[in-house]
Design a protein around this motif. Structure first.
Motif, PDB file in Angstrom:
ATOM      1  N   GLU A  12      28.363  31.534  32.501  1.00 28.10           N
ATOM      2  CA  GLU A  12      28.400  32.797  32.836  1.00 28.10           C
ATOM      3  C   GLU A  12      26.831  33.441  32.399  1.00 28.10           C
ATOM      4  O   GLU A  12      26.215  32.835  31.575  1.00 28.10           O
ATOM      5  CB  GLU A  12      29.668  33.649  32.381  1.00 28.10           C
TER       6      GLU A  12
ATOM      7  N   TYR B  56      27.480  38.781  30.258  1.00 28.46           N
ATOM      8  CA  TYR B  56      28.782  39.135  30.063  1.00 28.46           C
ATOM      9  C   TYR B  56      28.488  40.396  28.954  1.00 28.46           C
ATOM     10  O   TYR B  56      27.832  40.360  27.751  1.00 28.46           O
ATOM     11  CB  TYR B  56      29.119  38.172  29.253  1.00 28.46           C
TER      12      TYR B  56
ATOM     13  N   LEU C 153      28.793  34.343  37.331  1.00 34.22           N
ATOM     14  CA  LEU C 153      29.599  33.207  37.213  1.00 34.22           C
ATOM     15  C   LEU C 153      29.274  32.127  37.998  1.00 34.22           C
ATOM     16  O   LEU C 153      29.159  32.381  39.076  1.00 34.22           O
ATOM     17  CB  LEU C 153      31.320  33.497  37.197  1.00 34.22           C
TER      18      LEU C 153
ATOM     19  N   ASP D  44      37.725  42.794  31.958  1.00 34.62           N
ATOM     20  CA  ASP D  44      36.814  41.614  31.425  1.00 34.62           C
ATOM     21  C   ASP D  44      36.822  41.259  32.971  1.00 34.62           C
ATOM     22  O   ASP D  44      37.771  40.863  33.586  1.00 34.62           O
ATOM     23  CB  ASP D  44      37.389  40.747  30.482  1.00 34.62           C
TER      24      ASP D  44
ATOM     25  N   THR E  13      35.535  38.014  33.825  1.00 33.87           N
ATOM     26  CA  THR E  13      35.647  36.755  34.001  1.00 33.87           C
ATOM     27  C   THR E  13      36.952  36.193  34.592  1.00 33.87           C
ATOM     28  O   THR E  13      36.727  35.156  35.507  1.00 33.87           O
ATOM     29  CB  THR E  13      35.660  36.024  32.428  1.00 33.87           C
TER      30      THR E  13
ATOM     31  N   PHE F  73      36.381  33.672  37.856  1.00 38.37           N
ATOM     32  CA  PHE F  73      36.853  32.484  37.928  1.00 38.37           C
ATOM     33  C   PHE F  73      37.895  31.961  38.873  1.00 38.37           C
ATOM     34  O   PHE F  73      37.557  30.919  39.517  1.00 38.37           O
ATOM     35  CB  PHE F  73      37.495  32.196  36.322  1.00 38.37           C
TER      36      PHE F  73
ATOM     37  N   PHE G  19      34.151  24.618  30.212  1.00 33.79           N
ATOM     38  CA  PHE G  19      33.419  25.873  30.049  1.00 33.79           C
ATOM     39  C   PHE G  19      32.682  25.617  28.890  1.00 33.79           C
ATOM     40  O   PHE G  19      32.982  24.945  27.819  1.00 33.79           O
ATOM     41  CB  PHE G  19      34.627  27.055  29.762  1.00 33.79           C
TER      42      PHE G  19
ATOM     43  N   PRO H 182      34.056  34.870  26.805  1.00 28.35           N
ATOM     44  CA  PRO H 182      34.898  35.084  27.925  1.00 28.35           C
ATOM     45  C   PRO H 182      35.801  33.955  28.007  1.00 28.35           C
ATOM     46  O   PRO H 182      37.121  33.955  28.488  1.00 28.35           O
ATOM     47  CB  PRO H 182      33.906  35.325  28.922  1.00 28.35           C
ATOM     48  N   PHE H 183      35.384  32.864  28.099  1.00 29.06           N
ATOM     49  CA  PHE H 183      36.143  31.645  28.294  1.00 29.06           C
ATOM     50  C   PHE H 183      37.176  31.227  27.148  1.00 29.06           C
ATOM     51  O   PHE H 183      38.382  30.944  27.479  1.00 29.06           O
ATOM     52  CB  PHE H 183      35.587  30.386  28.491  1.00 29.06           C
TER      53      PHE H 183
ATOM     54  N   ASN I  29      39.920  34.115  27.137  1.00 30.77           N
ATOM     55  CA  ASN I  29      40.762  33.983  28.539  1.00 30.77           C
ATOM     56  C   ASN I  29      41.467  32.717  28.635  1.00 30.77           C
ATOM     57  O   ASN I  29      42.395  32.406  29.828  1.00 30.77           O
ATOM     58  CB  ASN I  29      40.045  34.488  29.847  1.00 30.77           C
TER      59      ASN I  29
END
Length: 353
Positions: A6, A9, A24, A201, A203, A207, A226, A231-232, A235
């Motif tokens: 990404e 962010y 993304l 968020d 993401t 995604f 990722f 963010p990853f 989540n």
């Protein structure tokens, strides 16, 4: 293998003026394709990690970027881009979090006939055209603050500002009526805010639509890597939950925007970008997209225009941004055999959704 990264962010901070876009990018490549690409661009001779932000500012870096962005392997069959315009997302979230909660409790599905899309776009367009820019900025900031740090004070500030904007002499009648929809959500605000601060968020939505698009194209539940960024990391468990739902594969939603559940992906892992070439490629494309979208007037404007003209950046269909009239009219005609909210309420774990 799908590689995701990404750019832009800022988490739930949708009012960040210096970073108005979140992007993304995903790259789908096999090992033999990666080996060929590395050889063609001279990656081993380059000898360091690929980072757009450190490359576009110097001639050597731009030369390497030109090799990568123009390589035949890095076309739309291998690269998928998506982005969100954060200011528009404020209004989309106001509708999804506040107005939808109210109507859901009153037995009305706001997503039928794309009413949510009509309202989000209407609020956004009237807001950006409103002459009282300071009051609109206060309204936007107070919503984001309320979601990030819910309290009696932040809630009161948001609804007080909403009322000020409704009653401002420059507020047109249609905008007044739309803002009144927000004022009526106050009895449901506790329920609307009973979510993680990462609810806004961006993401997850980008995604999810990216995964769905790859699945439509390939029919394969790809393994995913990722970058080890916030963010990853934040989540990942939720995305794994959506993947592992105990339900037969089901297409839910409206028209062309139907999604398949369980989430059609394989193994998901977080890796270090300097160790994984595919992640570095995803970084280049995500960062270049933000670079292309964000207005600038410095010495790199010429290179920005060059990036904008590359075919891969010309039309990014996966986005959360203001809709055209044609799209809204198309969505208004769409129906759903299986409503996504009903589906998730029936099969989902409320503690995780």
């Amino acid at each position: 293998m799908l590689y995701f990264d990404e750019s832009g962010y800022t988490g739930p901070d949708l009012t960040n003026v210096s970073q108005p876009y979140f992007a993304l990018a995903s790259v789908r490549m096999a090992d033999d394709e990666i080996a060929r690409l590395k050889k063609d661009i001279g990656y081993c001779e380059w000898g360091k990690e690929l980072h757009f932000k450190s490359m576009y500012t110097n001639p050597q870096g731009r030369q390497m970027l030109d090799k990568i962005f123009n390589h035949p392997l890095l076309d739309s069959n291998h690269v998928l881009l998506s982005f969100a315009y954060k200011r528009y997302c404020i209004y989309a979230q106001i509708v999804d979090m506040l107005v939808e909660t109210r109507y859901y409790n009153e037995g009305i599905n706001l997503y039928e006939g794309a009413v949510n899309l009509v309202l989000a776009n209407g609020l956004y367009y009237y807001a950006i055209q409103h002459p009282n820019k300071d009051l609109v900025a206060e309204f936007e900031n107070n919503f984001v603050t309320m979601v990030r740090t819910p309290s009696v004070v932040s809630i009161a500030d948001f609804y007080r500002t909403t009322d000020k904007l409704r009653r401002d002499t420059a507020t047109e009648f249609v905008f007044f009526k739309m803002l009144s929809e927000i004022s009526c959500t106050m009895p449901y605000i506790k329920e609307a805010l009973s979510v993680s601060k990462f609810h806004i968020d961006l993401t997850i939505p980008l995604f999810s639509v990216s995964v769905q698009e790859w699945y439509k194209r390939t029919g394969e539940k790809e393994n995913i890597s990722f970058d080890s960024s916030e963010p990853f990391f934040v989540n990942k468990k939720f995305m794994e939950y959506l993947r592992d739902m105990d339900v037969p594969e089901t297409a839910v939603g409206y028209g062309k925007s139907k999604h398949v559940y369980p989430l059609p992906v394989g193994k998901m892992e977080i890796v270090r970008s300097h160790e994984v070439f595919g992640i570095q490629l995803a970084d280049l494309f995500a960062s270049a997209l933000v670079f292309a979208l964000t207005p600038r007037d410095d010495k790199f404007q010429l290179y920005q225009n060059k990036i904008r003209l590359l075919p891969i950046f010309q039309k990014v269909e996966l986005n959360v941004a203001p809709s055209s009239e044609d799209l809204i009219e198309e969505r208004m005609k769409e129906t759903a055999e299986i409503d996504p909210i009903t589906f998730l309420c029936k099969y989902g774990d409320n503690a995780k959704i």
